[in-house]
Design an enzyme around this catalytic site. Structure first.
Site, PDB file in Angstrom:
ATOM      1  N   HIS A 130      -6.379  -1.562   3.578  1.00  0.00           N
ATOM      2  CA  HIS A 130      -6.032  -0.363   2.800  1.00  0.00           C
ATOM      3  C   HIS A 130      -5.093  -0.682   1.641  1.00  0.00           C
ATOM      4  CE1 HIS A 130      -2.532  -0.647   5.291  1.00  0.00           C
ATOM      5  NE2 HIS A 130      -2.152   0.598   5.285  1.00  0.00           N
ATOM      6  N   GLU A 151       8.022   1.352   4.507  1.00  0.00           N
ATOM      7  CA  GLU A 151       7.413   0.581   5.587  1.00  0.00           C
ATOM      8  C   GLU A 151       7.427  -0.894   5.186  1.00  0.00           C
ATOM      9  OE1 GLU A 151       3.194   1.405   6.151  1.00  0.00           O
ATOM     10  OE2 GLU A 151       3.082   0.238   7.986  1.00  0.00           O
ATOM     11  N   TYR A 173       8.774   1.491  10.192  1.00  0.00           N
ATOM     12  CA  TYR A 173       9.037   2.563   9.228  1.00  0.00           C
ATOM     13  C   TYR A 173      10.525   2.877   9.269  1.00  0.00           C
ATOM     14  CZ  TYR A 173       4.047   3.677   9.174  1.00  0.00           C
ATOM     15  OH  TYR A 173       2.693   3.625   9.037  1.00  0.00           O
ATOM     16  N   HIS A 203       0.841  -1.203   0.000  1.00  0.00           N
ATOM     17  CA  HIS A 203       0.000   0.000   0.000  1.00  0.00           C
ATOM     18  C   HIS A 203       0.870   1.244   0.000  1.00  0.00           C
ATOM     19  CE1 HIS A 203       0.804  -0.382   4.408  1.00  0.00           C
ATOM     20  NE2 HIS A 203       0.839   0.930   4.356  1.00  0.00           N
ATOM     21  N   HIS A 254       0.257  -1.129  14.446  1.00  0.00           N
ATOM     22  CA  HIS A 254      -0.741  -0.066  14.265  1.00  0.00           C
ATOM     23  C   HIS A 254      -2.037  -0.475  14.957  1.00  0.00           C
ATOM     24  CE1 HIS A 254       1.397   2.040  11.094  1.00  0.00           C
ATOM     25  NE2 HIS A 254       1.408   0.997  10.298  1.00  0.00           N
ATOM     26  N   HIS A 314       4.782   7.524   2.556  1.00  0.00           N
ATOM     27  CA  HIS A 314       5.558   6.285   2.461  1.00  0.00           C
ATOM     28  C   HIS A 314       4.868   5.317   1.512  1.00  0.00           C
ATOM     29  CE1 HIS A 314       2.529   5.041   5.535  1.00  0.00           C
ATOM     30  NE2 HIS A 314       2.639   3.853   4.977  1.00  0.00           N
TER      31      HIS A 314
HETATM   32  C1  M3P Z   1      -0.103   3.481   8.023  1.00  0.00           C
HETATM   33  C2  M3P Z   1      -0.740   2.196   7.824  1.00  0.00           C
HETATM   34  C3  M3P Z   1      -0.259   8.190   9.475  1.00  0.00           C
HETATM   35  C4  M3P Z   1      -0.662   6.804   9.504  1.00  0.00           C
HETATM   36  C5  M3P Z   1      -0.074   5.804   8.860  1.00  0.00           C
HETATM   37  C6  M3P Z   1      -0.598   4.468   8.843  1.00  0.00           C
HETATM   38  C7  M3P Z   1       0.743   8.696   8.544  1.00  0.00           C
HETATM   39  O1  M3P Z   1       0.996   3.665   7.362  1.00  0.00           O
HETATM   40  O2  M3P Z   1      -0.163   1.385   7.105  1.00  0.00           O
HETATM   41  O3  M3P Z   1      -1.835   1.965   8.357  1.00  0.00           O
HETATM   42  O4  M3P Z   1      -0.770   8.962  10.244  1.00  0.00           O
HETATM   43 FE    FE Z   2       1.397   2.282   5.864  1.00  0.00          FE
END
Ligand code: M3P
Ligand code: FE
Length: 304
Positions: A197, A262, A252, A150, A243, A211
């Protein structure tokens, strides 16, 4: 008709040799082609010609990102819908881009150049189609992810960008972060995959890339990736961690020119009618990094 999945990301690098060394030896991608000013890479389990194009330019940045559509006729339908929304489109002819046929290009409301394509040159994964081994050779260099997963772009107006991806491109919202006034600060969107996602959009400068992520098959591979990164002196941004949003396990880190990468695994499966998960701004620390419960300023403010 629909948006199937992420196909490739095209970025600029001021040091093609350094980027090529990192993406082959540390990330462990296959270098599939190199010209004077451009290198093409793919992961070992990807069927298409490439998933990453890096071209020389004095300034690091995102050239464009490309999603594959479900059928050949979709390009025509999306052309009408994107034009009707008010975004001018151009057609890139077969032969004008390496590894693909005709495509449709336009600027999304948050300023990035997006491309849709159906006809991708299928060069096959490294396992082949004749009595294939279920695993790649054990001596692949670096992290060696099987595929790209993603990407995340920034938008000054997340709600406007999100509406475009949902109403015009037909993507589905799986999770969102809302501020105290109910305005979207971040959205996670799925194409025709069952993934939570394929693209996410988070508040930040228009045109920016936050990213892109490679898929790894399990948490133990995330741990091994951290060892590979630390061994090679790569700057880790956050993790290994989890997450709250998407439930994925993650690290990351920055490539040598400062582009954030990532590696990601886990998550859940969504049906097209999956009910949206909402995070409040107060709890977003846990949404971002569940164990640490932090919103790191470097993480929010650094982008390409
Ligand atoms: C992810 C993900 C931010 C959240 C990033 C989340 C930049 O990268 O893979 O769920 O707030
Ligand atoms: Fe991500």
């Amino acid at each position: 008709m629909g948006i199937l999945r992420l196909a490739h990301i095209d970025v600029r690098t001021p040091d093609l040799d350094l980027s090529a060394a990192y993406y082959t030896e540390v990330m462990g991608l296959q270098q599939v082609m190199r010209t004077d000013d451009t290198v093409y890479f793919k992961c070992w389990d990807e069927e298409d010609h490439h998933s990453l194009r890096m071209r020389y330019n004095p300034r690091t940045g995102l050239d464009s990102f490309t999603f594959r559509v479900e059928s050949e006729d979709d390009l025509h339908d999306f052309e009408k819908r994107v034009e009707a929304y008010g975004c001018p489109t151009t057609r890139v002819s077969r032969g004008d881009a390496v590894g693909q046929g005709e495509s449709l290009r336009f600027e999304v409301p948050s300023g990035q150049i997006m491309e849709l394509v159906w006809d991708l040159e299928k060069t096959g994964n490294i396992l082949g189609k004749h009595n294939p081994s279920p695993v790649p050779p054990p001596d692949l260099a670096g992290i060696a992810p099987p595929r790209m997963d993603h990407m995340l772009v920034n938008a000054e107006e997340v709600a406007e960008a999100s509406r475009f991806f949902i109403d015009v491109l037909g993507m589905r919202l799986t999770e969102q972060v809302l501020d105290g006034n109910g305005h979207q600060l971040g959205v996670w969107l799925a194409g025709r995959t069952n993934s939570p996602h394929d693209i996410a959009i988070v508040n930040g400068p228009n045109g920016a890339l936050h990213h892109w992520a490679y898929w790894l098959d399990d948490w133990d591979h995330i741990r091994k990736a951290a060892d590979t990164l630390a061994y090679n002196g790569v700057q880790i941004d956050q993790g290994p961690t989890r997450h709250g949003v998407t439930r994925g396990n993650t690290i990351y880190f920055f490539d040598p020119l400062g582009i954030r990468n990532e590696v990601f695994t886990g998550g859940y499966w969504v049906d097209p009618d999956h009910e949206i998960i909402t995070w409040t701004e107060q709890e977003f620390g846990k949404g971002l990094f569940y164990y640490e419960n932090v919103i790191s300023q470097r993480f929010l403010r650094m982008h390409t």
